[in-house]
Design an enzyme around this catalytic site. Structure first.
Site, PDB file in Angstrom:
ATOM      1  N   LYS A  35       0.844  -1.193   0.000  1.00 54.95           N
ATOM      2  CA  LYS A  35       0.000   0.000   0.000  1.00 54.95           C
ATOM      3  C   LYS A  35       0.884   1.249   0.000  1.00 54.95           C
ATOM      4  O   LYS A  35       1.577   1.513   0.981  1.00 54.95           O
ATOM      5  CB  LYS A  35      -0.928   0.040   1.214  1.00 54.95           C
ATOM      6  N   GLY A  73       6.945   4.806   8.398  1.00 52.95           N
ATOM      7  CA  GLY A  73       6.054   5.935   8.615  1.00 52.95           C
ATOM      8  C   GLY A  73       6.263   6.533   9.989  1.00 52.95           C
ATOM      9  O   GLY A  73       7.359   6.469  10.551  1.00 52.95           O
ATOM     10  N   GLU A 112       3.985   7.208  15.844  1.00 50.74           N
ATOM     11  CA  GLU A 112       2.659   7.011  16.426  1.00 50.74           C
ATOM     12  C   GLU A 112       1.946   5.828  15.781  1.00 50.74           C
ATOM     13  O   GLU A 112       1.411   4.952  16.470  1.00 50.74           O
ATOM     14  CB  GLU A 112       1.832   8.284  16.255  1.00 50.74           C
ATOM     15  N   GLU A 147      10.253   1.063  10.450  1.00 46.67           N
ATOM     16  CA  GLU A 147      11.217   2.152  10.233  1.00 46.67           C
ATOM     17  C   GLU A 147      10.447   3.434  10.430  1.00 46.67           C
ATOM     18  O   GLU A 147       9.615   3.800   9.609  1.00 46.67           O
ATOM     19  CB  GLU A 147      11.835   2.049   8.830  1.00 46.67           C
ATOM     20  N   CYS A 154      13.120  10.972   7.132  1.00 47.89           N
ATOM     21  CA  CYS A 154      13.105  10.500   8.513  1.00 47.89           C
ATOM     22  C   CYS A 154      14.469  10.616   9.171  1.00 47.89           C
ATOM     23  O   CYS A 154      14.569  10.786  10.390  1.00 47.89           O
ATOM     24  CB  CYS A 154      12.605   9.060   8.576  1.00 47.89           C
ATOM     25  N   GLU A 201       9.797  15.605  15.878  1.00 53.18           N
ATOM     26  CA  GLU A 201      10.112  15.521  14.450  1.00 53.18           C
ATOM     27  C   GLU A 201       9.208  16.487  13.687  1.00 53.18           C
ATOM     28  O   GLU A 201       7.984  16.368  13.714  1.00 53.18           O
ATOM     29  CB  GLU A 201       9.909  14.097  13.944  1.00 53.18           C
TER      30      GLU A 201
END
Length: 482
Positions: A186, A238, A241, A260, A294, A391
């Site tokens: 996805k 992603g 959370e 990750e 990231c 972040e």
């Protein structure tokens, strides 16, 4: 006038977006065919806010069909196929990506907002390189893991983010196929188009039906994929959370999981570093891909004795960055990926100003339409400020200082994340000392944001677990007879 001449005087040099060859409507790619979606939504260009195409919002029933197709392909041929034959498909995919690189690069920038020179010169070559690399490992797994007898796991559910849509697809699919698994992938809700175009690459490579299935949709689709009992392994890239929610969901299920997640990387500059080189690395570390990285070097630690000259050089360098049309080959900083992400960046930047940090933004005229943010530097930042802890995932740099290597190390590790770090110094012994003690999965020395398919990537703490890339990237897709 050449393109170089135009770049030097600032004349736009746009890529031809007709290369993208968009369709008005896309379905889901399931079992080697296109499945007409029951629900759809519109994907847009973040640079113009104009609609690009209608794409499917996959329902649980459509997820079920994709998983069933992947299971059938796994059990009816792919897992038992000679490894050398699997390798041939991976090689074909890699070559086709190279041949169609311009088409993919334009579509990646159009749908994601990143500058075309980054899509063209970084994302596409690296995506092809990952397929080449894992094609080479496909028939050597018993040598890669001696005395362990590797076997594929089964059906891998893979969920990728919007910052590197095609590259993350390659990171996920290439090792899964090389190990003999089948895939249901996805892409992110805002950047589905290069994944859908990749379906045509699979057709061109004549990959057996059902080996790779592509479903588009938002978090509801991802949740249905994670929860599906027919999936043997989940690979997610992603936010922290969402990663935590997935881990809670899968606890006790027996499904394999790799995560990750986010990062808040420290970029540490010592007083003996080559400052001009360090400034280029700092800029690449945080403003590359609009800071949608990231492992971005979002916290800059500067030794006190060089603080003023480095910050002055950095400010001058920011004045040369061109913000604008992602399809312009002169553009350095493109569009923010979505209105939601832009709102998050603005909110955190406002908090930095409220807490007392000093903001610097170079003079910059932003386009009237689309989602944009000026490259930003904060000085006089305290460790406790939100901009130094959370972040931001945008083109925002926080500058802090240190006096000794021990202080730099303590401040760099003072974060819940542990994905990456950078060290700038001429002393090799200092690089090794820092690298051994930095709690980060990747440590760059006198460079930043450099990637190679042979090198594993991943983090510690709230940056996730598991590795992608290199020999380590195969292991999460294998089970072993010890």
């Amino acid at each position: 006038m050449t393109e170089l001449d135009k770049k030097q005087i600032g004349v736009p040099v746009p890529a031809d977006w007709a290369y993208a060859r968009l369709q008005e409507r896309y379905g889901h790619f399931v079992g080697g065919d296109w499945l007409e979606p029951a629900e759809t939504y519109t994907t847009i260009s973040p640079a113009t806010e104009e609609p690009l195409a209608e794409v499917g919002q996959a329902t649980p029933e459509e997820v079920d069909r994709a998983v069933a197709a992947a299971r059938a392909a796994f059990e009816n041929g792919w897992s038992g196929l000679a490894a050398s034959e699997r390798a041939k498909y991976l090689f074909r995919i890699a070559r086709i990506l190279q041949e169609r690189a311009r088409e993919f690069a334009v579509l990646e920038s159009l749908n994601g907002g990143k500058p075309i020179k980054e899509s063209r010169d970084v994302d596409l070559p690296l995506a092809a390189a990952h397929f080449f690399y894992y094609a080479g490992w496909a028939d050597k797994l018993e040598y890669a893991f001696p005395n362990r007898r590797p076997h594929p796991i089964g059906v891998a559910g893979q969920i990728i983010p919007w910052n590197f849509p095609l590259l993350m697809l390659a990171w996920k699919i290439a090792p899964a196929l090389a190990a003999g698994n089948t895939v249901v992938l996805k892409p992110a809700e805002t950047t589905p188009l290069t994944a859908l175009l990749f379906a045509d690459v699979l057709r061109q490579a004549e990959l057996p039906a059902g080996v790779v299935n592509l479903l588009t949709g938002d978090g509801r689709t991802g949740a249905a994929l994670v929860e599906h009992p027919g999936v043997d392994k989940i690979a997610f890239t992603g936010s922290t959370e969402v990663g935590k929610a997935i881990q809670r969901q899968l606890a006790g299920s027996g499904k394999r999981l790799t995560l990750e997640l986010g990062g808040k990387a420290a970029n540490i500059v010592f007083d003996d570093a080559a400052l001009d080189q360090a400034v280029e690395g700092i800029v690449n570390g945080i403003y590359f891909n609009q800071g949608h990285v990231c492992c971005a070097g979002s916290r800059l630690f500067v030794q006190e004795s060089i603080y003023e000259p480095l910050v002055e050089k950095l400010r001058r360098r920011l004045e040369t960055l061109r913000v604008g049309d992602p399809l312009d080959k002169n553009t350095d900083v493109g569009a923010i990926n979505s209105a939601q992400q832009l709102a998050k960046i603005r909110e955190l930047v406002a908090s930095g100003e409220e807490e007392g940090a000093q903001i610097y933004q170079p003079p910059c005229r932003l386009p009237e339409k689309g989602y944009w943010f000026v490259p930003t530097v904060f000085t006089e930042v305290a460790q406790s400020y939100r901009i130094a802890q959370e972040e931001i995932f945008g083109p925002v740099l926080s500058v802090l200082t240190f006096r000794t290597p021990e202080e730099a190390l303590e401040k760099a590790n003072n974060t819940p994340y542990g994905l990456s770090a950078g060290v700038w110094t001429e002393k090799g012994s200092r690089i090794l000392w820092m690298a051994q003690r930095l709690r980060a999965g990747v440590v760059w020395a006198n460079t930043f944001n450099r990637f190679d398919p042979t090198s594993p990537f991943g983090g510690y703490k709230e940056s996730g677990f598991g590795r992608e890339g290199g020999l380590h990237g195969l292991e999460p897709y294998l089970r072993f007879d010890e």
